[in-house]
Design an enzyme around this catalytic site. Structure first.
Site, PDB file in Angstrom:
ATOM      1  N   ASP A 248      -7.351  -3.599   2.141  1.00 21.91           N
ATOM      2  CA  ASP A 248      -7.377  -4.902   1.485  1.00 21.91           C
ATOM      3  C   ASP A 248      -6.712  -5.999   2.318  1.00 21.91           C
ATOM      4  OD1 ASP A 248      -8.653  -4.017  -0.930  1.00 21.91           O
ATOM      5  OD2 ASP A 248      -6.772  -3.060  -1.492  1.00 21.91           O
ATOM      6  N   ARG A 352       2.535   5.581   6.300  1.00 21.71           N
ATOM      7  CA  ARG A 352       1.171   5.081   6.475  1.00 21.71           C
ATOM      8  C   ARG A 352       0.265   6.101   7.163  1.00 21.71           C
ATOM      9  NH1 ARG A 352      -1.700   0.304   6.393  1.00 21.71           N
ATOM     10  NH2 ARG A 352       0.077  -0.813   5.527  1.00 21.71           N
ATOM     11  N   ARG A 358      -0.029   8.222   0.948  1.00 30.20           N
ATOM     12  CA  ARG A 358       1.283   7.578   1.021  1.00 30.20           C
ATOM     13  C   ARG A 358       1.699   7.034  -0.339  1.00 30.20           C
ATOM     14  NH1 ARG A 358      -0.303   1.485   3.013  1.00 30.20           N
ATOM     15  NH2 ARG A 358       1.572   0.786   1.937  1.00 30.20           N
TER      16      ARG A 358
END
Length: 656
Positions: A248, A352, A358
């Site tokens: 995003d 990450r 995560r």
């Protein structure tokens, strides 16, 4: 599909139809895209209405005869010889699973047949999609030209249906019905999705959009805010859409870059899309649901969203303007979060390399150290209630908590900036290795994809060949004369030691957004709110202001939300909730049923604007998953300010 004429202008638009736009209907300017979003439909046809019917041979199998029937929703295939099947396997090909098609011819000059091929991505028994190609032999006439016209008729009809173009009722179906291929700018974050974004793009995205006949340029971003800088200097009239291949965060940069431009009013209407290759894929989850697909993750979600992109179709997209404590402003397409959600988002940055896992690990750690934050949440209630959710999605009213408290000048032309780290298909020659059979077809000049024809490896071999799958469009040998790769993009990009970009910092949002519409619903921060606002004060575990339905690819925070409902969906959890109850909320959020649990600490309100005033000295605030400065902030929704490439709506994506 070079040389195709623009589609004819259609008439008799219904004023009440859903706002959507297909690849076949591209207005002349970006502002026109918003004003002419809905393509006027042809008279409605039943899903089972036959449009074309004919008899074809199969390829590569010899001797089989097939009856094909094309309807608005599917291609029906029935074997006629050698033996009709009572329950044919693969006899129904839903158009929702088709990426594109093309016509072909044999390299054998004595073969008078013509061929057309469709590229499909059916779901397997375990839910995953796999590419398959179905090839049909048009051989009903003695002359090649007649067979060629028949193959082109079927391929054109299929492409019209895929792109939302009406078929002429009283005219010949010819390739001239198809407009020029849409031209997309693809922005890829090569470090997204545990560093797999570039590989996924080469192996899945580029083959599919080439099969669909979409034209593209591809740029790998090199740093934070690179995408923002690029779109600020683009000549937007050259593009039919900007698509991010990442999570995003890259789309956040693109939208804010468009709104930073002097011509932001027109620029922000440029259709934007997202192909999920990051760890946070919330908007892609909402697009997937809008398209009528089952929830998906990873490559399956990427293939679903790529199929929808190939079909074309867009919706207006609500954007939130968020004013921070320093007075700077940014625009959000997703969410503003405070408390548990933002804590998990930022603190999980160190994991990450795990991809979307995560967030699971971050949630477990966040539950172990659960915090509450004192603050004041004020909002302007929506004048109209949102669409009623299903009983399983019932919303708590929380009435006991609701206490009342007091035309621009023409923009200068924008210079066209060079495309860095770019790959282009204009034209993008695709490798055509020698084929085993001397009668193997090769592309016809008309309806060939991107000027070079579809990838044929695996499509045209004998019965003993390996299963069908696309070879990468960008071959790895740098010396290949057929790959238009700039030297900087040859091969997979080197990964930094951290396997990702540096963790975001509060100033990671870059320059202040100076464009965009004024916030007419918001007084300046620090001044009293006007009458009609509702204020809640106390201890909160989390506060979430979300625009689309999804908080993650598999988290449906606002199940009744739509891309263009003009609403902010405010969710909050009061202090006093147990860890077990909070965990149950998030587990139920995977199905969008968390509001049906009857949790007394969970609250919801539909709003047009809100103000958040944290009363604790430390905390984390995020906008679209990016950390921003901590302190008071406020936001309002700007309905339909942007345009989102969503593909056609499925049943789950239809407006109530």
């Amino acid at each position: 599909m070079n040389g195709h004429l623009e589609a004819e202008e259609q008439q008799n638009q219904r004023p009440d139809q859903e706002l959507t736009c297909s690849w076949g209907h591209r207005p002349r300017s970006a502002l026109d895209r918003a004003e002419a979003m809905a393509p006027p439909p042809p008279p409605p046809l039943a899903a089972s209405t036959p449009l074309l019917h004919g008899e074809f041979g199969s390829y590569p199998a010899r001797g089989s005869r097939l009856a094909l029937t094309l309807t608005p929703q599917a291609l029906h295939i029935q074997r006629l010889r050698p033996k009709p099947e009572a329950r044919p396997r693969g006899g129904l090909v839903p158009l929702a699973e088709v990426s594109g098609c093309c016509t072909l011819r044999s390299r054998n000059p004595s073969d008078a047949a013509a061929y057309f091929c469709i590229y499909t991505y059916p779901q397997g028994r375990r839910g995953g999609r796999r590419r398959a190609a179905r090839t049909f032999r048009a051989d009903g006439a003695a002359a090649y030209e007649e067979n060629r016209a028949e193959a082109q008729r079927w391929a054109t009809a299929l492409m019209c249906l895929l792109r939302g173009l009406p078929l002429p009722g009283d005219r010949e179906i010819t390739p001239e019905l198809l407009p020029r291929p849409p031209r997309l700018l693809l922005l890829v974050n090569p470090y997204g999705g545990r560093g797999l974004a570039w590989q996924w793009c080469k192996n899945h995205v580029l083959p599919m959009i080439s099969e669909a006949g979409l034209s593209f340029n591809l740029i790998q971003t090199e740093r934070q805010n690179h995408a923002r800088e690029l779109v600020q200097g683009l000549s937007l009239s050259e593009w039919d859409g900007i698509v991010t291949v990442s999570g995003d965060g890259l789309l956040f940069e693109v939208l804010n870059g468009l709104l930073d431009r002097p011509d932001w009013e027109e620029a922000v209407k440029t259709p934007v899309g997202i192909l999920p290759c990051g760890s946070g894929n919330a908007l892609a989850g909402a697009v997937n649901q809008h398209g009528g697909f089952e929830p998906a993750l990873g490559v399956d979600l990427l293939l679903n969203c790529s199929l929808l992109l190939c079909r074309g179709g867009s919706r207006p997209l609500d954007l939130l303007s968020v004013t921070l404590a320093s007075g700077s402003r940014c625009f959000s397409f997703l969410s503003v979060a405070w408390g548990f959600v933002s804590d998990v988002d930022i603190q999980s940055e160190r994991f990450r390399a795990l991809g979307s896992a995560r967030f699971t690990l971050g949630t477990v750690l966040g539950l172990a150290t659960l915090h509450t934050y004192r603050g004041r949440l004020s909002y302007l209630p929506a004048a109209v209630e949102p669409a009623s959710p299903t009983p399983a999605h019932g919303l708590p009213r929380a009435k006991s908590e609701l206490t009342l408290a007091p035309a621009p000048a023409p923009a200068p032309p924008v210079a066209h900036s060079p495309l860095h780290r770019s790959v282009s298909d204009l034209p993008l020659p695709l490798p055509q290795p020698a084929l085993a059979s001397p009668g193997s077809p090769e592309p016809l000049p008309i309806l060939s994809l991107n000027g070079g024809g579809p990838e044929l490896v695996g499509d045209w071999g004998g019965a003993g060949d390996a299963p069908l799958s696309p070879d990468p469009l960008l071959p790895s040998p740098p010396s290949s004369p057929k790959a238009l790769l700039s030297p900087i993009t040859e091969g997979v990009p080197e990964m930094p030691a951290s396997s990702g970009l540096p963790p975001p910092t509060p100033d990671a949002l870059g320059a202040i957004s100076t464009g965009g519409p004024p916030d007419h619903l918001l007084p300046p921060l620090g001044t009293p709110l006007p009458p009609g606002w509702v204020t809640l004060e106390g201890d909160f575990v989390l506060m979430l202001a979300i625009s689309p339905s999804h908080l993650g690819a598999d988290l449906v925070a606002a199940p009744h939300a739509r891309f263009d409902d003009g609403l902010l969906h405010l969710c909050w959890v009061r202090g006093g909730i147990s860890r077990a109850a909070l965990l149950r909320l998030f587990l139920a959020m995977e199905r969008g049923s968390h509001f049906s649990l009857g949790c007394p600490q969970l609250g919801y309100a539909a709003a047009r604007a809100f103000r958040l005033e944290p009363l604790t000295p430390r905390g984390v605030l995020t906008v679209d998953g990016e950390q921003v400065e901590y302190g008071p902030l406020q936001a309002q929704v700007h309905p339909g300010l942007g345009t989102l490439l969503t593909g056609p709506p499925g049943r789950a994506g239809q407006d109530p």
